[in-house]
Design a protein around this motif. Structure first.
Motif, short mmCIF file in Angstrom:
data_model
loop_
_atom_site.label_atom_id
_atom_site.label_comp_id
_atom_site.label_asym_id
_atom_site.label_seq_id
_atom_site.Cartn_x
_atom_site.Cartn_y
_atom_site.Cartn_z
N ARG A 78 21.76 -4.96 5.65
CA ARG A 78 21.67 -4.85 4.18
C ARG A 78 20.53 -5.71 3.62
NH1 ARG A 78 27.00 -5.63 2.73
NH2 ARG A 78 27.33 -3.40 2.44
N GLY A 79 20.40 -6.94 4.09
CA GLY A 79 19.35 -7.81 3.59
C GLY A 79 17.97 -7.27 3.89
N ARG A 80 17.77 -6.81 5.11
CA ARG A 80 16.47 -6.24 5.48
C ARG A 80 16.16 -5.01 4.65
NH1 ARG A 80 16.34 -2.53 10.53
NH2 ARG A 80 17.28 -1.28 8.87
N ASP A 81 17.15 -4.12 4.51
CA ASP A 81 16.93 -2.87 3.78
C ASP A 81 16.63 -3.13 2.31
OD1 ASP A 81 17.43 -1.64 6.17
OD2 ASP A 81 19.49 -1.08 5.69
N LEU A 82 17.29 -4.12 1.72
CA LEU A 82 16.98 -4.47 0.33
C LEU A 82 15.57 -5.02 0.21
CD1 LEU A 82 20.32 -6.05 -0.91
CD2 LEU A 82 19.26 -3.95 -1.74
N GLY A 83 15.09 -5.66 1.28
CA GLY A 83 13.70 -6.12 1.28
C GLY A 83 12.73 -4.96 1.17
N PHE A 84 13.04 -3.86 1.84
CA PHE A 84 12.18 -2.67 1.71
C PHE A 84 12.28 -2.08 0.29
CE2 PHE A 84 12.46 -2.70 6.39
CZ PHE A 84 11.11 -2.61 6.69
N PHE A 85 13.48 -2.13 -0.30
CA PHE A 85 13.61 -1.69 -1.69
C PHE A 85 12.79 -2.58 -2.61
CE2 PHE A 85 16.97 1.35 -0.92
CZ PHE A 85 16.90 2.17 -2.03
N ASN A 86 12.67 -3.85 -2.26
CA ASN A 86 11.92 -4.79 -3.10
C ASN A 86 10.44 -4.42 -3.18
OD1 ASN A 86 11.83 -7.43 -4.59
ND2 ASN A 86 10.44 -7.96 -2.92
N LEU A 87 9.96 -3.62 -2.23
CA LEU A 87 8.57 -3.16 -2.29
C LEU A 87 8.31 -2.34 -3.55
CD1 LEU A 87 7.97 -2.10 1.43
CD2 LEU A 87 7.20 -4.19 0.30
N THR A 88 9.36 -1.74 -4.11
CA THR A 88 9.18 -1.00 -5.36
C THR A 88 8.85 -1.94 -6.52
OG1 THR A 88 11.55 -1.07 -5.90
CG2 THR A 88 10.76 0.81 -4.60
N ASN A 89 9.12 -3.22 -6.36
CA ASN A 89 8.76 -4.21 -7.38
C ASN A 89 7.35 -4.73 -7.20
OD1 ASN A 89 11.41 -4.06 -8.41
ND2 ASN A 89 12.12 -5.63 -7.00
N THR A 90 6.94 -4.96 -5.95
CA THR A 90 5.65 -5.58 -5.69
C THR A 90 4.49 -4.59 -5.61
OG1 THR A 90 6.15 -5.55 -3.32
CG2 THR A 90 6.67 -7.55 -4.52
N VAL A 91 4.72 -3.42 -5.02
CA VAL A 91 3.63 -2.46 -4.85
C VAL A 91 3.04 -2.00 -6.19
CG1 VAL A 91 3.06 -0.14 -4.04
CG2 VAL A 91 4.37 -1.68 -2.57
N PRO A 92 3.85 -1.65 -7.20
CA PRO A 92 3.25 -1.22 -8.47
C PRO A 92 2.38 -2.29 -9.12
CG PRO A 92 5.54 -0.55 -8.38
CD PRO A 92 5.31 -1.45 -7.21
N SER A 93 2.79 -3.56 -9.01
CA SER A 93 2.00 -4.62 -9.62
C SER A 93 0.66 -4.81 -8.92
CB SER A 93 2.78 -5.94 -9.59
OG SER A 93 3.01 -6.37 -8.27
N LEU A 94 0.55 -4.33 -7.67
CA LEU A 94 -0.71 -4.40 -6.96
C LEU A 94 -1.62 -3.22 -7.28
CD1 LEU A 94 0.59 -5.45 -3.41
CD2 LEU A 94 -0.37 -6.92 -5.20
N ILE A 95 -1.02 -2.09 -7.57
CA ILE A 95 -1.78 -0.85 -7.76
C ILE A 95 -2.16 -0.61 -9.21
CG2 ILE A 95 -1.68 1.67 -7.57
CD1 ILE A 95 0.17 1.31 -5.18
N MET A 96 -1.21 -0.78 -10.12
CA MET A 96 -1.40 -0.30 -11.49
C MET A 96 -2.53 -0.97 -12.26
SD MET A 96 0.12 2.37 -12.00
CE MET A 96 -0.48 2.43 -13.70
N PRO A 97 -2.76 -2.28 -12.14
CA PRO A 97 -3.89 -2.84 -12.90
C PRO A 97 -5.21 -2.18 -12.59
CG PRO A 97 -2.46 -4.60 -12.12
CD PRO A 97 -1.97 -3.33 -11.47
N TRP A 98 -5.44 -1.88 -11.32
CA TRP A 98 -6.72 -1.27 -10.94
C TRP A 98 -6.75 0.19 -11.37
CZ3 TRP A 98 -9.21 -5.41 -9.94
CH2 TRP A 98 -8.59 -6.47 -9.30
N LEU A 99 -5.63 0.91 -11.25
CA LEU A 99 -5.59 2.30 -11.69
C LEU A 99 -5.79 2.39 -13.20
CD1 LEU A 99 -5.10 5.28 -11.09
CD2 LEU A 99 -2.65 4.86 -11.31
N THR A 100 -5.18 1.48 -13.93
CA THR A 100 -5.32 1.49 -15.39
C THR A 100 -6.75 1.20 -15.80
OG1 THR A 100 -3.03 0.72 -15.61
CG2 THR A 100 -4.47 0.44 -17.52
N LEU A 101 -7.38 0.23 -15.14
CA LEU A 101 -8.77 -0.09 -15.47
C LEU A 101 -9.70 1.07 -15.15
CD1 LEU A 101 -8.93 -3.80 -14.22
CD2 LEU A 101 -8.95 -2.99 -16.59
N ALA A 102 -9.35 1.88 -14.16
CA ALA A 102 -10.18 3.03 -13.82
C ALA A 102 -9.93 4.20 -14.77
CB ALA A 102 -9.91 3.46 -12.38
#
Length: 398
Positions: A343-367
């Protein structure tokens, strides 16, 4: 009390533990929100001057990568050891120590490794803490749990205002103040929280004819739906002030903060009401579906807004809908994970939905925004939220 009522009560977690757990989850938000949104930018600007924005972007990127791996790793370690509390306690102590130690950092060369180490320690606490709820909160109370988790972003934002209150503390002392607040919020559940054992939550799901379709399809759909909504939320969080000013140049950062505060405060009772309704009616996915749908409508309204009043109103609709969605999704995700032992490991993969957008969206928005404007961005985000709504509609009732 009848035997039936006693049996039902034994299958419910105590409200005292749920409130202590919600306080600890809010402490997790306090651990990073004021630091990443206010205290860290101040320190980076002091070191880097006019190039602080670029440095901050790279620092945030490195920290988010570290957080992603650490959340998965420490969740997995808490699975392997069968213990959650020691990891949570260790994360509280170590992340607090590193936060206080940042007051002694006087160069960017030292700051970035310190940020990475702090993210590792912070997720030593956050990963096992999230998994602990899955171990002890039954499905019949996951809606209530989600409503209580809506306190986390609200208290995280309020803590930022508190520690930066003029005259309350010096810039270095603010770091110590945050560490002490986090300890005061997280430690009570470790000391006084005595959850009722829930052996049924630790049992593996029974074998099915096609486990790939029956067990993993809900997990994949829940993951993708959250990712799509989080992409929209991440974009708006970073660029809301710029959009307001594109409509009315007189809008200030304080005005934007006030709108954020309204959304965060009002979303708490809404999430609690929606969560309790989903528990009573055994409809855990329906509030998520409605939240994604209303979020899409809010974005469509934002794309067509011509006045500041309509812009603020449409954003409030979007903000309330997605805030409720994200809070309830965090708890209902625990319902669909098929393997308690990971459960802990799998929730860690779910947590990627929190971190990945913050890495992608600023650059996509600026473009996107300089060429096509905010209208095009909001239409794209509305399509993503609508897709999340359709994905949830396609799920069987769980």
């Amino acid at each position: 009390m009848t035997a039936t009522e006693a049996g039902l009560g034994a299958q419910r977690q105590s409200l005292s533990f749920l409130w202590l757990y919600a306080l600890a989850a809010a402490g997790g938000a306090v651990a990073y929100v004021p630091f990443l949104t206010v205290l860290l930018p101040e320190r980076v600007t002091g070191f880097a001057g006019s190039s602080g924005v670029a440095v901050l972007a790279y620092t945030a990127f490195a920290g988010a990568i570290a957080a992603s791996f650490a959340n998965i790793g420490f969740g997995w370690l808490s699975d392997r050891t069968g213990l959650r509390r020691p990891w949570i306690f260790g994360g509280v102590v170590l992340s607090g120590f590193l936060l206080v130690a940042m007051a002694r950092v006087d160069s960017l060369v030292d700051l970035i490794p310190m940020i990475i180490a702090w993210q590792l320690a912070l997720n030593m606490m956050l990963g096992p803490l999230a998994a602990w709820a899955g171990d002890v909160v039954p499905d019949a109370q996951k809606g209530l749990l989600g409503g209580l988790l809506s306190l986390a972003p609200a208290l995280g934002a309020l803590s930022g205002a508190l520690v930066t209150w003029p005259g309350l503390a010096s810039p270095d002392a603010r770091l110590t103040l945050v560490a002490l607040i986090v300890a005061a919020m997280v430690l009570p559940v470790l000391i006084f929280g005595h959850p009722r054992p829930m052996p049924s939550l630790m049992e593996e799901a029974p074998p099915v004819q096609d486990p790939l379709l029956v067990e993993r399809a809900p997990v994949a759909r829940m993951w993708l739906a959250r990712l799509l909504v989080q992409v929209a939320e991440a974009a708006l969080f970073a660029f809301l002030l710029f959009w307001f000013r594109s409509i009315d140049r007189n809008v200030t950062d304080n005005d934007t903060a006030a709108v954020f505060s309204i959304v965060l405060c009002v979303s708490v009772p809404l999430a609690l009401a929606a969560g309790r309704w989903s528990d009573r009616n055994n409809r855990p996915v329906l509030p998520l579906t409605i939240g994604a749908g209303l979020g899409s409508l809010g974005l469509l309204a934002m794309a067509t807004a011509q006045t500041l009043l309509t812009a603020i109103g449409s954003y409030i609709l979007f903000g309330l809908a997605t805030s409720v969605f994200l809070a309830l999704h965090s708890s209902q995700t625990l319902r669909v994970l098929p393997r308690p032992r990971t459960r802990g490991r799998d929730l860690g993969f779910f947590n990627l939905t929190n971190t990945v957008p913050s890495l992608i969206m600023p650059w996509l928005t600026l473009a996107l925004v300089p060429v096509f404007g905010f209208d095009a961005l909001f239409l794209l985000l509305a399509a993503l939220a609508a897709a999340a709504c359709l994905i949830l509609l396609s799920m069987r009732r769980i």
